[in-house]
Write a protein that holds these residues in place. Structure first.
Motif, PDB file in Angstrom:
ATOM      1  N   LEU A   1       0.860  -1.181   0.000  1.00  0.00           N
ATOM      2  CA  LEU A   1       0.000   0.000   0.000  1.00  0.00           C
ATOM      3  C   LEU A   1       0.896   1.231   0.000  1.00  0.00           C
ATOM      4  O   LEU A   1       1.682   1.436   0.925  1.00  0.00           O
ATOM      5  CB  LEU A   1      -0.895  -0.017   1.250  1.00  0.00           C
ATOM      6  N   VAL A   2       0.809   2.038  -1.078  1.00  0.00           N
ATOM      7  CA  VAL A   2       1.671   3.212  -1.227  1.00  0.00           C
ATOM      8  C   VAL A   2       0.799   4.447  -1.474  1.00  0.00           C
ATOM      9  O   VAL A   2      -0.385   4.343  -1.760  1.00  0.00           O
ATOM     10  CB  VAL A   2       2.675   3.019  -2.383  1.00  0.00           C
ATOM     11  N   GLY A   3       1.444   5.615  -1.367  1.00  0.00           N
ATOM     12  CA  GLY A   3       0.726   6.873  -1.586  1.00  0.00           C
ATOM     13  C   GLY A   3       0.580   7.692  -0.327  1.00  0.00           C
ATOM     14  O   GLY A   3      -0.436   8.350  -0.111  1.00  0.00           O
ATOM     15  N   LEU A   4       1.595   7.660   0.545  1.00  0.00           N
ATOM     16  CA  LEU A   4       1.634   8.418   1.796  1.00  0.00           C
ATOM     17  C   LEU A   4       0.481   8.045   2.733  1.00  0.00           C
ATOM     18  O   LEU A   4      -0.238   8.911   3.242  1.00  0.00           O
ATOM     19  CB  LEU A   4       1.616   9.929   1.508  1.00  0.00           C
ATOM     20  N   PRO A   5       0.275   6.740   3.000  1.00  0.00           N
ATOM     21  CA  PRO A   5      -0.798   6.336   3.928  1.00  0.00           C
ATOM     22  C   PRO A   5      -0.335   6.446   5.375  1.00  0.00           C
ATOM     23  O   PRO A   5       0.804   6.137   5.702  1.00  0.00           O
ATOM     24  CB  PRO A   5      -1.056   4.881   3.542  1.00  0.00           C
ATOM     25  N   GLU A   6      -1.236   6.870   6.256  1.00  0.00           N
ATOM     26  CA  GLU A   6      -0.937   6.875   7.678  1.00  0.00           C
ATOM     27  C   GLU A   6      -1.314   5.514   8.276  1.00  0.00           C
ATOM     28  O   GLU A   6      -1.789   4.627   7.565  1.00  0.00           O
ATOM     29  CB  GLU A   6      -1.672   8.026   8.366  1.00  0.00           C
ATOM     30  N   THR A   7      -1.122   5.367   9.564  1.00  0.00           N
ATOM     31  CA  THR A   7      -1.260   4.047  10.193  1.00  0.00           C
ATOM     32  C   THR A   7      -2.624   3.425   9.936  1.00  0.00           C
ATOM     33  O   THR A   7      -2.735   2.246   9.606  1.00  0.00           O
ATOM     34  CB  THR A   7      -1.020   4.166  11.707  1.00  0.00           C
ATOM     35  N   GLU A   8      -3.717   4.210  10.094  1.00  0.00           N
ATOM     36  CA  GLU A   8      -5.056   3.648   9.904  1.00  0.00           C
ATOM     37  C   GLU A   8      -5.235   3.121   8.492  1.00  0.00           C
ATOM     38  O   GLU A   8      -5.911   2.109   8.275  1.00  0.00           O
ATOM     39  CB  GLU A   8      -6.128   4.700  10.197  1.00  0.00           C
ATOM     40  N   VAL A   9      -4.626   3.800   7.506  1.00  0.00           N
ATOM     41  CA  VAL A   9      -4.760   3.368   6.120  1.00  0.00           C
ATOM     42  C   VAL A   9      -3.934   2.116   5.872  1.00  0.00           C
ATOM     43  O   VAL A   9      -4.379   1.191   5.175  1.00  0.00           O
ATOM     44  CB  VAL A   9      -4.350   4.501   5.158  1.00  0.00           C
ATOM     45  N   ARG A  10      -2.729   2.053   6.429  1.00  0.00           N
ATOM     46  CA  ARG A  10      -1.896   0.856   6.236  1.00  0.00           C
ATOM     47  C   ARG A  10      -2.562  -0.389   6.812  1.00  0.00           C
ATOM     48  O   ARG A  10      -2.412  -1.495   6.291  1.00  0.00           O
ATOM     49  CB  ARG A  10      -0.512   1.069   6.862  1.00  0.00           C
TER      50      ARG A  10
ATOM     51  N   LEU B   1      -0.215  13.739  -1.057  1.00  0.00           N
ATOM     52  CA  LEU B   1      -1.328  14.093  -0.169  1.00  0.00           C
ATOM     53  C   LEU B   1      -1.437  13.046   0.927  1.00  0.00           C
ATOM     54  O   LEU B   1      -1.689  11.874   0.642  1.00  0.00           O
ATOM     55  CB  LEU B   1      -2.635  14.164  -0.962  1.00  0.00           C
ATOM     56  N   PRO B   2      -1.243  13.415   2.206  1.00  0.00           N
ATOM     57  CA  PRO B   2      -1.360  12.425   3.286  1.00  0.00           C
ATOM     58  C   PRO B   2      -2.770  11.842   3.334  1.00  0.00           C
ATOM     59  O   PRO B   2      -3.759  12.553   3.157  1.00  0.00           O
ATOM     60  CB  PRO B   2      -1.036  13.225   4.547  1.00  0.00           C
ATOM     61  N   LYS B   3      -2.859  10.529   3.570  1.00  0.00           N
ATOM     62  CA  LYS B   3      -4.151   9.842   3.650  1.00  0.00           C
ATOM     63  C   LYS B   3      -4.319   9.309   5.066  1.00  0.00           C
ATOM     64  O   LYS B   3      -3.404   8.699   5.612  1.00  0.00           O
ATOM     65  CB  LYS B   3      -4.213   8.671   2.653  1.00  0.00           C
TER      66      LYS B   3
ATOM     67  N   GLY C   1      -7.390   7.693   8.142  1.00  0.00           N
ATOM     68  CA  GLY C   1      -8.712   7.142   8.397  1.00  0.00           C
ATOM     69  C   GLY C   1      -8.956   5.839   7.661  1.00  0.00           C
ATOM     70  O   GLY C   1      -8.146   5.369   6.866  1.00  0.00           O
ATOM     71  N   GLY C   2     -10.131   5.266   7.928  1.00  0.00           N
ATOM     72  CA  GLY C   2     -10.486   3.993   7.314  1.00  0.00           C
ATOM     73  C   GLY C   2     -11.346   4.133   6.085  1.00  0.00           C
ATOM     74  O   GLY C   2     -11.877   3.130   5.584  1.00  0.00           O
ATOM     75  N   ARG C   3     -11.484   5.339   5.559  1.00  0.00           N
ATOM     76  CA  ARG C   3     -12.388   5.589   4.430  1.00  0.00           C
ATOM     77  C   ARG C   3     -11.968   4.880   3.150  1.00  0.00           C
ATOM     78  O   ARG C   3     -12.779   4.702   2.242  1.00  0.00           O
ATOM     79  CB  ARG C   3     -12.506   7.098   4.197  1.00  0.00           C
ATOM     80  N   PHE C   4     -10.700   4.481   3.053  1.00  0.00           N
ATOM     81  CA  PHE C   4     -10.216   3.871   1.811  1.00  0.00           C
ATOM     82  C   PHE C   4     -10.364   2.350   1.804  1.00  0.00           C
ATOM     83  O   PHE C   4     -10.003   1.708   0.819  1.00  0.00           O
ATOM     84  CB  PHE C   4      -8.750   4.252   1.587  1.00  0.00           C
ATOM     85  N   ASP C   5     -10.908   1.768   2.859  1.00  0.00           N
ATOM     86  CA  ASP C   5     -11.105   0.311   2.881  1.00  0.00           C
ATOM     87  C   ASP C   5     -11.979  -0.143   1.717  1.00  0.00           C
ATOM     88  O   ASP C   5     -11.622  -1.083   0.985  1.00  0.00           O
ATOM     89  CB  ASP C   5     -11.762  -0.121   4.196  1.00  0.00           C
ATOM     90  N   LEU C   6     -13.135   0.484   1.557  1.00  0.00           N
ATOM     91  CA  LEU C   6     -14.071   0.064   0.517  1.00  0.00           C
ATOM     92  C   LEU C   6     -13.497   0.239  -0.889  1.00  0.00           C
ATOM     93  O   LEU C   6     -13.550  -0.702  -1.691  1.00  0.00           O
ATOM     94  CB  LEU C   6     -15.394   0.818   0.671  1.00  0.00           C
ATOM     95  N   PRO C   7     -12.936   1.423  -1.243  1.00  0.00           N
ATOM     96  CA  PRO C   7     -12.372   1.525  -2.597  1.00  0.00           C
ATOM     97  C   PRO C   7     -11.216   0.568  -2.862  1.00  0.00           C
ATOM     98  O   PRO C   7     -11.067   0.079  -3.984  1.00  0.00           O
ATOM     99  CB  PRO C   7     -11.936   2.992  -2.702  1.00  0.00           C
ATOM    100  N   ILE C   8     -10.401   0.260  -1.846  1.00  0.00           N
ATOM    101  CA  ILE C   8      -9.311  -0.708  -2.049  1.00  0.00           C
ATOM    102  C   ILE C   8      -9.900  -2.094  -2.331  1.00  0.00           C
ATOM    103  O   ILE C   8      -9.462  -2.808  -3.244  1.00  0.00           O
ATOM    104  CB  ILE C   8      -8.385  -0.744  -0.824  1.00  0.00           C
ATOM    105  N   ALA C   9     -10.915  -2.487  -1.546  1.00  0.00           N
ATOM    106  CA  ALA C   9     -11.538  -3.796  -1.757  1.00  0.00           C
ATOM    107  C   ALA C   9     -12.172  -3.884  -3.146  1.00  0.00           C
ATOM    108  O   ALA C   9     -12.030  -4.900  -3.847  1.00  0.00           O
ATOM    109  CB  ALA C   9     -12.588  -4.053  -0.681  1.00  0.00           C
ATOM    110  N   LEU C  10     -12.865  -2.814  -3.567  1.00  0.00           N
ATOM    111  CA  LEU C  10     -13.486  -2.829  -4.893  1.00  0.00           C
ATOM    112  C   LEU C  10     -12.436  -2.843  -5.996  1.00  0.00           C
ATOM    113  O   LEU C  10     -12.629  -3.475  -7.052  1.00  0.00           O
ATOM    114  CB  LEU C  10     -14.398  -1.603  -5.049  1.00  0.00           C
ATOM    115  N   GLY C  11     -11.307  -2.166  -5.770  1.00  0.00           N
ATOM    116  CA  GLY C  11     -10.231  -2.194  -6.752  1.00  0.00           C
ATOM    117  C   GLY C  11      -9.672  -3.592  -6.935  1.00  0.00           C
ATOM    118  O   GLY C  11      -9.383  -4.035  -8.064  1.00  0.00           O
TER     119      GLY C  11
END
Length: 498
Positions: free
Chosen positions: A34-43, A74-76, A78-88
């Motif tokens: 997982l790349v793109g400047l993710p913070e802990t919650e995103v990783r 752009l720092p990312k 929160g958990g908002r990216f869970d759904l788009p990652i799963a759909l990807g």
């Protein structure tokens, strides 16, 4: 298809910039990058997404998975990216149609069972999405909030399985509808306050002009009661004001759709830090002054606040905005709040009380009042004493209710808006000569008061704005001696003697 792109949104201050979640599958040893400047919650999304996909009986590709959150600078969070990652992952592995993702943006946190949990900032994301022309799919807990933003189609989903069925055309999800809005928010009634005519008058004037107010007096005289009833006599929020206030509360995750149009009232404890009050953190978030935007910020026991905390309020009181800067992040939040503060006259609270219970020395009282700096007090428009009232007054008739007071306030505020386009407290210095020019007798009284009371230029301008509000309440076209005199009486200095 080994490559898929899904649209989502990050949060940056009040904005929600677009993020493209790109998922690529390639040969090699199984791994999930997982790349793109993710913070802990995103990783941590890697583990949530894997478990959710397997629990919902989807195939998890045994290949090298790379998920890129663009733009990379752009720092990312929160958990908002869970759904788009799963759909990807599902689209890249051919388990859903890639074309179904093109006209929709997605955000949501996944549980290990595949259920969708609400995320912060849904309203901010909806406001940003309407400029892209795409639909927005969110967890069911966020849908009613996001639907308050006009011009965007919001889809609510309860789980990953519902989202996939919707995208495959098997069970289309309906568009969410905004929650029903209350016709008039209910606030504590001013009729509960017995006596205290001077303080009630000051509260009404403050409501007309959006002035800051300081109430001082012994404990138990009704200072907190008066402050809690200020929102009930303020004019109703406009659509734009309600939307801006709701967006800020959405960033914190505390907005409820049923409170749409209700003016926020924030009352932080006197132990609050400067960051809690004005905002900040490694990922800048709004503080109490921004969460009170278009509402009331009540600071009880004012001298007990740390002096540096109060000094941080000086700039927002003037500008109505706060800029939070960190080494790599900067965010700006609106902070057009109405300050109401309450304090005791001395450390024990009974100085000047008829009970005679005060035993504070002059030096102790001096040190207590000296906790409030001159520049801070200079930015308070109205300061009045809330004296102890007799027992028979407490048993008397209820005071005037909020409804008639609110009608007078609304009429006077409409007069100001028609004349100058803003509340009196927001008048610029250049506009004072045009809208707050007193008559000759009033000008002479103002000059004498400024000389004898040692008013600064800022204090003189604030006194004129208060006098303008008093004149609007009286229906007077021009500020006269009576309005200037009352404004002077309502600007009692609390600075200790030198």
């Amino acid at each position: 298809m080994a490559l898929a792109s899904v649209f989502s949104r990050a949060l940056e201050g009040m904005d929600a910039p677009e993020v493209a979640v790109e998922v690529h599958l390639s040969g090699g040893l199984p791994c999930f990058s997982l790349v793109g400047l993710p913070e802990t919650e995103v990783r941590e999304a890697r583990d949530r997404v894997r478990a959710a996909l397997l629990t919902c009986n989807f195939d998890f590709p045994q290949s090298h998975i790379t998920a890129n959150l663009a733009p990379a600078d752009l720092p990312k969070e929160g958990g908002r990216f869970d759904l788009p990652i799963a759909l990807g992952i599902l689209a890249a592995s051919g388990q859903i149609k890639l074309s179904a993702l093109a006209d929709t943006e997605f955000a949501g946190e996944l549980s290990l069972t595949g259920a969708l949990r609400p995320v912060r900032g849904a309203l901010a994301m909806a406001l940003a999405t309407r400029h892209s022309g795409r639909k927005l799919l969110l967890p069911a807990g966020n849908a009613a909030e996001a639907a308050l933003a006009s011009g965007v189609q919001v889809i609510a989903a309860a789980s990953l399985l519902e989202v996939v069925a919707h995208l495959n055309g098997q069970a289309p999800l309906p568009f969410a509808e905004p929650s029903a809005r209350a016709s008039l928010p209910i606030y504590p009634d001013l009729a509960d306050v017995r006596g205290q005519l001077t303080a009630r008058r000051a509260l009404e004037i403050a409501a007309v002009g959006q002035h800051s107010l300081l109430l001082f007096g012994p404990p138990g005289t009704g200072k907190s009661m008066l402050a809690q009833r200020l929102p009930g006599i303020l004019p109703p929020m406009s659509e734009a004001e309600a939307l801006e206030s709701a967006t800020i509360l959405s960033l914190e995750g505390s907005f409820e759709a049923r409170n749409w149009g209700r003016r926020p009232v924030r009352a932080p404890h006197h132990s609050a830090s400067a960051v809690a009050l004005v905002g900040g953190g490694s990922t800048p978030r709004p503080g109490e002054i921004s969460l009170a935007h278009q509402g009331v910020l009540f600071l009880d026991e004012l001298p007990e606040f740390d002096r540096r905390v109060l000094e941080a309020l000086r700039e927002p009181l003037e500008t109505g905005r706060i800029s939070v800067s960190r080494a790599a992040r900067r965010a700006e939040f609106p902070a057009r709040f109405q300050l109401v503060a309450a304090m005791n006259p001395c450390p024990c609270g009974f100085h000047g009380s008829p009970s005679g219970r005060c035993h504070c020395t002059p030096e102790q009282i001096h040190r207590y009042l000296a906790r409030l700096s001159g520049p801070f007090l200079d930015r308070i428009d109205i300061s009045v004493e809330v004296a102890a009232i007799a027992c028979e007054d407490l048993r008397g008739r209820p005071g005037e209710a909020s409804a008639p007071v609110r009608k007078r306030v609304c009429r006077a505020r409409e007069t100001a808006l028609e004349r100058q386009g803003c509340a009196n407290a927001l008048l610029e210095v250049a506009e004072l000569d045009e809208f707050c020019q007193p008559d000759p007798d009033g000008a002479r009284l103002l000059a004498q008061a400024s000389l004898h009371l040692g008013l600064s230029g800022r204090a003189t301008h604030r006194l004129l704005r208060v006098a303008r509000s008093i004149a609007d309440l009286a229906g007077a076209q021009r500020i006269g001696t009576a309005q200037i005199a009352e404004a002077i009486q309502m600007r009692r200095s609390l600075l200790p003697p030198p």
